[in-house]
Design an enzyme around this catalytic site. Structure first.
Site, PDB file in Angstrom:
ATOM      1  N   ASN A   1      50.101  43.860   1.125  1.00 21.56           N
ATOM      2  CA  ASN A   1      49.033  44.425   0.710  1.00 21.56           C
ATOM      3  C   ASN A   1      49.218  44.440  -0.745  1.00 21.56           C
ATOM      4  O   ASN A   1      50.277  45.870  -0.298  1.00 21.56           O
ATOM      5  CB  ASN A   1      48.393  45.436   1.553  1.00 21.56           C
ATOM      6  CG  ASN A   1      47.501  46.356   1.207  1.00 21.56           C
ATOM      7  OD1 ASN A   1      46.682  46.528   0.624  1.00 21.56           O
ATOM      8  ND2 ASN A   1      47.735  47.575   2.424  1.00 21.56           N
TER       9      ASN A   1
ATOM     10  N   LYS B   1      47.356  46.598  -2.874  1.00 18.95           N
ATOM     11  CA  LYS B   1      46.315  47.758  -2.779  1.00 18.95           C
ATOM     12  C   LYS B   1      45.899  47.463  -4.537  1.00 18.95           C
ATOM     13  O   LYS B   1      45.224  46.376  -4.849  1.00 18.95           O
ATOM     14  CB  LYS B   1      47.733  49.387  -2.637  1.00 18.95           C
ATOM     15  CG  LYS B   1      48.641  48.961  -1.178  1.00 18.95           C
ATOM     16  CD  LYS B   1      49.066  50.070  -0.934  1.00 18.95           C
ATOM     17  CE  LYS B   1      49.421  49.656   1.221  1.00 18.95           C
ATOM     18  NZ  LYS B   1      49.806  51.119   0.839  1.00 18.95           N
TER      19      LYS B   1
ATOM     20  N   HIS C   1      42.594  49.547   6.822  1.00 14.65           N
ATOM     21  CA  HIS C   1      42.898  50.429   6.453  1.00 14.65           C
ATOM     22  C   HIS C   1      43.663  51.580   5.731  1.00 14.65           C
ATOM     23  O   HIS C   1      42.075  53.127   5.851  1.00 14.65           O
ATOM     24  CB  HIS C   1      43.703  49.981   4.923  1.00 14.65           C
ATOM     25  CG  HIS C   1      45.680  50.347   4.075  1.00 14.65           C
ATOM     26  ND1 HIS C   1      45.852  51.678   4.001  1.00 14.65           N
ATOM     27  CD2 HIS C   1      46.494  49.529   4.657  1.00 14.65           C
ATOM     28  CE1 HIS C   1      47.010  51.417   4.137  1.00 14.65           C
ATOM     29  NE2 HIS C   1      47.467  50.001   4.212  1.00 14.65           N
TER      30      HIS C   1
ATOM     31  N   GLU D   1      44.471  54.233   4.052  1.00 19.64           N
ATOM     32  CA  GLU D   1      43.722  54.449   3.239  1.00 19.64           C
ATOM     33  C   GLU D   1      42.309  54.711   3.014  1.00 19.64           C
ATOM     34  O   GLU D   1      41.274  55.576   2.196  1.00 19.64           O
ATOM     35  CB  GLU D   1      44.198  54.149   1.618  1.00 19.64           C
ATOM     36  CG  GLU D   1      45.511  54.554   1.330  1.00 19.64           C
ATOM     37  CD  GLU D   1      46.700  53.195   1.277  1.00 19.64           C
ATOM     38  OE1 GLU D   1      46.867  52.817   0.713  1.00 19.64           O
ATOM     39  OE2 GLU D   1      48.343  53.144   1.399  1.00 19.64           O
TER      40      GLU D   1
ATOM     41  N   GLU E   1      50.419  50.541  11.999  1.00 16.88           N
ATOM     42  CA  GLU E   1      50.750  51.107  10.492  1.00 16.88           C
ATOM     43  C   GLU E   1      50.946  52.665  10.652  1.00 16.88           C
ATOM     44  O   GLU E   1      49.572  53.977  10.208  1.00 16.88           O
ATOM     45  CB  GLU E   1      50.355  50.510   8.944  1.00 16.88           C
ATOM     46  CG  GLU E   1      50.224  49.177   8.413  1.00 16.88           C
ATOM     47  CD  GLU E   1      49.957  49.132   7.106  1.00 16.88           C
ATOM     48  OE1 GLU E   1      50.558  48.308   6.705  1.00 16.88           O
ATOM     49  OE2 GLU E   1      48.598  49.557   6.958  1.00 16.88           O
TER      50      GLU E   1
ATOM     51  N   GLY F   1      54.644  54.115   2.246  1.00 13.90           N
ATOM     52  CA  GLY F   1      54.387  54.629   1.035  1.00 13.90           C
ATOM     53  C   GLY F   1      56.069  55.988   1.017  1.00 13.90           C
ATOM     54  O   GLY F   1      55.884  56.440  -0.115  1.00 13.90           O
TER      55      GLY F   1
ATOM     56  N   SER G   1      56.660  51.336   4.882  1.00 16.44           N
ATOM     57  CA  SER G   1      57.942  51.424   4.363  1.00 16.44           C
ATOM     58  C   SER G   1      58.560  49.715   4.674  1.00 16.44           C
ATOM     59  O   SER G   1      60.144  50.120   5.157  1.00 16.44           O
ATOM     60  CB  SER G   1      58.618  52.176   4.810  1.00 16.44           C
ATOM     61  OG  SER G   1      57.685  53.505   3.672  1.00 16.44           O
TER      62      SER G   1
HETATM   63  P1  13P Z   1      54.279  50.669   2.599  1.00 15.17           P
HETATM   64  O1  13P Z   1      55.116  49.351   2.400  1.00 15.17           O
HETATM   65  O2  13P Z   1      54.280  50.811   0.426  1.00 15.17           O
HETATM   66  O3  13P Z   1      54.983  51.619   3.139  1.00 15.17           O
HETATM   67  O4  13P Z   1      52.559  50.349   2.905  1.00 15.17           O
HETATM   68  C1  13P Z   1      52.431  49.951   3.887  1.00 15.17           C
HETATM   69  C2  13P Z   1      51.079  49.710   3.842  1.00 15.17           C
HETATM   70  O5  13P Z   1      50.268  50.418   3.843  1.00 15.17           O
HETATM   71  C3  13P Z   1      51.072  48.243   4.239  1.00 15.17           C
HETATM   72  O6  13P Z   1      48.905  48.176   4.375  1.00 15.17           O
END
Ligand code: 13P
Length: 242
Positions: free
Chosen positions: A7, A9, A93, A95, A163, A169, A206
């Site tokens: 992903n 983003k 997601h 976010e 997740e 992140g 992560s």
């Molecule tokens: P990170 O791997 O940067 O923690 O992000 C995970 C994520 O949101 C994947 O959709």
């Protein structure tokens, strides 16, 4: 089958996307029983489609609307994703849920629409830190699955990504015990709701080359949804080979 999903983003422009794939394809050849899927930002989907057209690597969009076309300014059409050769769309997601206030009811409409087009929805779920600390993790996951899948077709393809919001992140990885408990609960919920027990459940939050091998050995962890570590060829390649 293990699935390694990236992903991106809101990172990379079309030029950077093409450069990444030129290098990635040089270094990584698809292996049996391992699927790789990229989710670049919408404006990089055409560059992705062109870069991956003669490879077995799959790709999709990070979000879409639940109509193919019309007066929906700013939205992404899953029909266009399909027309360009994409196979999948990320839905729900954290976010999207937190920043863009997506509800489980909206997510359910998107899941159903994507399946109707013959694409695979990759439905993301997970608890916030406050929900975990209140002991509500399993209840939250069950609710997100029940409502998010309420309009889904049980005979069509579906992938789930667990997740934990607090692990995204942050570099704060869930423990093996936490991942195992959550994945087992998601697996049981999916079965209870009548979906195939073969539905893949990915872990995200992560994931790095340093922890991917251990995580992949946990029961019901069928792959990863990787954010930050998918932006560099070396780190994502290492995760895909874990
Ligand atoms: P990170 O791997 O940067 O923690 O992000 C995970 C994520 O949101 C994947 O959709």
């Amino acid at each position: 089958m293990k699935i390694f999903a990236a992903n991106w983003k809101l990172h990379k422009n079309p030029k950077e996307t093409r450069e990444f794939f030129a290098e990635f394809l040089k270094q990584v050849s698809p292996v049996a029983d391992r699927e790789i899927v990229f989710f670049p930002s919408t404006i990089c989907l055409e560059a992705t489609s062109q870069s991956l057209s003669s490879s077995k690597i799959k790709w999709g969009a990070q979000n879409c609307y639940y109509e193919a076309k019309g007066a929906f300014t700013g939205e992404t059409s899953a029909q266009t994703v399909k027309d360009l050769g994409g196979q999948s769309v990320l839905i729900g997601h954290s976010e999207r849920r937190a920043i863009f206030t997506e509800t489980d009811e909206l997510i359910a409409k998107k899941v159903s629409f994507i399946q109707g087009l013959g694409l695979t929805p990759l439905l993301c779920l997970g608890e916030t830190l406050a929900q975990r600390e209140a002991g509500e993790t399993l209840k939250v996951l069950s609710q997100q699955l029940q409502t998010g899948l309420s309009k889904a077709d049980k005979t069509k393809s579906l992938v789930i990504a667990y997740e934990p919001v607090w692990a995204i992140g942050t570099g704060r990885i869930a423990t093996s015990a936490q991942v195992q408990e959550a994945h087992a609960a998601v697996f049981q919920n999916i079965q209870k709701l009548g979906f195939s027990s073969a539905t893949a459940i990915l872990y995200g939050g992560s994931v790095k080359p340093e922890n991917s091998k251990e995580l992949l050995a946990i029961p019901h962890v069928d792959g990863f949804l990787v954010g930050g570590a998918s932006l560099e060829v070396a780190s994502f390649k290492a995760i895909c080979q874990s």
